[in-house]
Design a protein around this motif. Structure first.
Motif, PDB file in Angstrom:
ATOM      1  N   UNK A 226     -11.248  -0.427 -24.068  1.00  0.00           N
ATOM      2  CA  UNK A 226     -11.176  -1.815 -23.632  1.00  0.00           C
ATOM      3  C   UNK A 226     -10.008  -2.583 -24.228  1.00  0.00           C
ATOM      4  N   UNK A 227      -9.014  -1.888 -24.749  1.00  0.00           N
ATOM      5  CA  UNK A 227      -7.860  -2.541 -25.376  1.00  0.00           C
ATOM      6  C   UNK A 227      -6.782  -2.921 -24.371  1.00  0.00           C
ATOM      7  N   UNK A 228      -6.835  -2.356 -23.157  1.00  0.00           N
ATOM      8  CA  UNK A 228      -5.879  -2.731 -22.116  1.00  0.00           C
ATOM      9  C   UNK A 228      -6.577  -2.647 -20.757  1.00  0.00           C
ATOM     10  N   UNK A 229      -6.008  -3.326 -19.781  1.00  0.00           N
ATOM     11  CA  UNK A 229      -6.574  -3.331 -18.435  1.00  0.00           C
ATOM     12  C   UNK A 229      -6.161  -2.065 -17.686  1.00  0.00           C
ATOM     13  N   UNK A 230      -6.776  -1.855 -16.532  1.00  0.00           N
ATOM     14  CA  UNK A 230      -6.450  -0.680 -15.723  1.00  0.00           C
ATOM     15  C   UNK A 230      -4.998  -0.717 -15.254  1.00  0.00           C
TER      16      UNK A 230
ATOM     17  N   UNK B  97       8.337  10.927 -40.593  1.00  0.00           N
ATOM     18  CA  UNK B  97       7.351   9.850 -40.737  1.00  0.00           C
ATOM     19  C   UNK B  97       8.028   8.484 -40.736  1.00  0.00           C
ATOM     20  N   UNK B  98       9.157   8.371 -41.400  1.00  0.00           N
ATOM     21  CA  UNK B  98       9.890   7.099 -41.395  1.00  0.00           C
ATOM     22  C   UNK B  98      10.354   6.756 -39.984  1.00  0.00           C
ATOM     23  N   UNK B  99      10.743   7.760 -39.209  1.00  0.00           N
ATOM     24  CA  UNK B  99      11.151   7.531 -37.820  1.00  0.00           C
ATOM     25  C   UNK B  99      10.001   7.051 -36.956  1.00  0.00           C
ATOM     26  N   UNK B 100       8.810   7.612 -37.174  1.00  0.00           N
ATOM     27  CA  UNK B 100       7.635   7.187 -36.401  1.00  0.00           C
ATOM     28  C   UNK B 100       7.296   5.730 -36.698  1.00  0.00           C
ATOM     29  N   UNK B 101       7.291   5.354 -37.973  1.00  0.00           N
ATOM     30  CA  UNK B 101       6.962   3.980 -38.353  1.00  0.00           C
ATOM     31  C   UNK B 101       8.017   3.011 -37.827  1.00  0.00           C
ATOM     32  N   UNK B 102       9.294   3.381 -37.959  1.00  0.00           N
ATOM     33  CA  UNK B 102      10.376   2.513 -37.484  1.00  0.00           C
ATOM     34  C   UNK B 102      10.307   2.321 -35.972  1.00  0.00           C
ATOM     35  N   UNK B 103      10.098   3.404 -35.225  1.00  0.00           N
ATOM     36  CA  UNK B 103      10.021   3.310 -33.767  1.00  0.00           C
ATOM     37  C   UNK B 103       8.826   2.472 -33.338  1.00  0.00           C
ATOM     38  N   UNK B 104       7.703   2.590 -34.056  1.00  0.00           N
ATOM     39  CA  UNK B 104       6.523   1.807 -33.707  1.00  0.00           C
ATOM     40  C   UNK B 104       6.743   0.321 -33.977  1.00  0.00           C
ATOM     41  N   UNK B 105       7.353   0.005 -35.092  1.00  0.00           N
ATOM     42  CA  UNK B 105       7.591  -1.404 -35.431  1.00  0.00           C
ATOM     43  C   UNK B 105       8.642  -2.031 -34.518  1.00  0.00           C
ATOM     44  N   UNK B 106       9.724  -1.324 -34.258  1.00  0.00           N
ATOM     45  CA  UNK B 106      10.793  -1.867 -33.420  1.00  0.00           C
ATOM     46  C   UNK B 106      10.425  -1.865 -31.941  1.00  0.00           C
ATOM     47  N   UNK B 107       9.637  -0.882 -31.522  1.00  0.00           N
ATOM     48  CA  UNK B 107       9.281  -0.756 -30.108  1.00  0.00           C
ATOM     49  C   UNK B 107       8.175  -1.681 -29.666  1.00  0.00           C
ATOM     50  N   UNK B 108       7.416  -2.231 -30.581  1.00  0.00           N
ATOM     51  CA  UNK B 108       6.387  -3.196 -30.209  1.00  0.00           C
ATOM     52  C   UNK B 108       5.037  -2.591 -29.885  1.00  0.00           C
ATOM     53  N   UNK B 109       4.726  -1.433 -30.414  1.00  0.00           N
ATOM     54  CA  UNK B 109       3.397  -0.857 -30.212  1.00  0.00           C
ATOM     55  C   UNK B 109       3.241  -0.044 -28.944  1.00  0.00           C
ATOM     56  N   UNK B 110       4.212   0.777 -28.632  1.00  0.00           N
ATOM     57  CA  UNK B 110       4.125   1.618 -27.445  1.00  0.00           C
ATOM     58  C   UNK B 110       3.070   2.712 -27.631  1.00  0.00           C
ATOM     59  N   UNK B 111       2.528   3.183 -26.526  1.00  0.00           N
ATOM     60  CA  UNK B 111       1.537   4.257 -26.571  1.00  0.00           C
ATOM     61  C   UNK B 111       2.204   5.628 -26.592  1.00  0.00           C
ATOM     62  N   UNK B 112       3.364   5.775 -25.975  1.00  0.00           N
ATOM     63  CA  UNK B 112       4.197   6.980 -25.910  1.00  0.00           C
ATOM     64  C   UNK B 112       3.540   8.123 -25.131  1.00  0.00           C
ATOM     65  N   UNK B 113       2.264   8.363 -25.332  1.00  0.00           N
ATOM     66  CA  UNK B 113       1.576   9.476 -24.691  1.00  0.00           C
ATOM     67  C   UNK B 113       0.577   8.915 -23.666  1.00  0.00           C
ATOM     68  N   UNK B 114       0.559   9.436 -22.444  1.00  0.00           N
ATOM     69  CA  UNK B 114      -0.398   8.937 -21.446  1.00  0.00           C
ATOM     70  C   UNK B 114      -1.855   9.045 -21.892  1.00  0.00           C
ATOM     71  N   UNK B 115      -2.183  10.046 -22.699  1.00  0.00           N
ATOM     72  CA  UNK B 115      -3.568  10.167 -23.158  1.00  0.00           C
ATOM     73  C   UNK B 115      -3.941   9.006 -24.082  1.00  0.00           C
ATOM     74  N   UNK B 116      -2.971   8.476 -24.811  1.00  0.00           N
ATOM     75  CA  UNK B 116      -3.236   7.308 -25.663  1.00  0.00           C
ATOM     76  C   UNK B 116      -3.509   6.077 -24.792  1.00  0.00           C
ATOM     77  N   UNK B 117      -2.798   5.956 -23.676  1.00  0.00           N
ATOM     78  CA  UNK B 117      -3.043   4.838 -22.763  1.00  0.00           C
ATOM     79  C   UNK B 117      -4.444   4.926 -22.160  1.00  0.00           C
ATOM     80  N   UNK B 118      -4.876   6.131 -21.803  1.00  0.00           N
ATOM     81  CA  UNK B 118      -6.233   6.318 -21.256  1.00  0.00           C
ATOM     82  C   UNK B 118      -7.271   5.991 -22.328  1.00  0.00           C
TER      83      UNK B 118
END
Length: 114
Positions: free
Chosen positions: A98-102, A71-92
């Motif tokens: 409506x949070x991102x463009x096509x 859990x600490x790794x997930x939070x650290x990676x999210x904060x340092x990475x700048x809010x990546x989606x990591x999974x294509x389903x999250x991007x979809x």
């Protein structure tokens, strides 16, 4: 121009997977502001390095500390990475909300697959 790109792609596909050609082409897609492709690539690498590896090697016999490190790794990676989606389903999902463009969705999907 299209025939040149088509012949270049067909020659490259003989030595490398077409998906890799797509992700490398999208890496140089002109954007204004932050590059979501680079954000996804770096964020995915950080997510794998900080969440999957430590949970396996640190506290391998104790489940609670193992999940705490994960859990600490997930939070650290999210904060340092700048809010990546990591999974294509999250991007979809973000596109559907409506949070991102096509084009940003496609770039993020390519970045997370790279």
């Amino acid at each position: 121009m299209f025939s040149l790109l088509s012949s270049l792609t067909s020659q490259l596909s003989a030595v490398m997977p077409p998906g890799l050609i797509q992700t490398l082409a999208i890496a140089f897609f002109p954007l204004t502001g932050a590059n979501p492709y680079l954000n996804e690539v770096v964020g995915t690498i950080m997510m794998v390095a900080l969440t999957f590896s430590p949970g396996k090697w640190i506290f391998s016999d104790a489940i609670v500390p193992q999940w705490t490190v994960h859990a600490m790794g997930v939070v650290t990676a999210d904060k340092l990475g700048g809010g990546q989606h990591v999974n294509p389903s999250m991007s979809v999902a973000m596109y559907a909300l409506g949070k991102c463009t096509y084009s940003e969705m496609m770039i993020r999907i390519a970045g997370s697959m790279a």
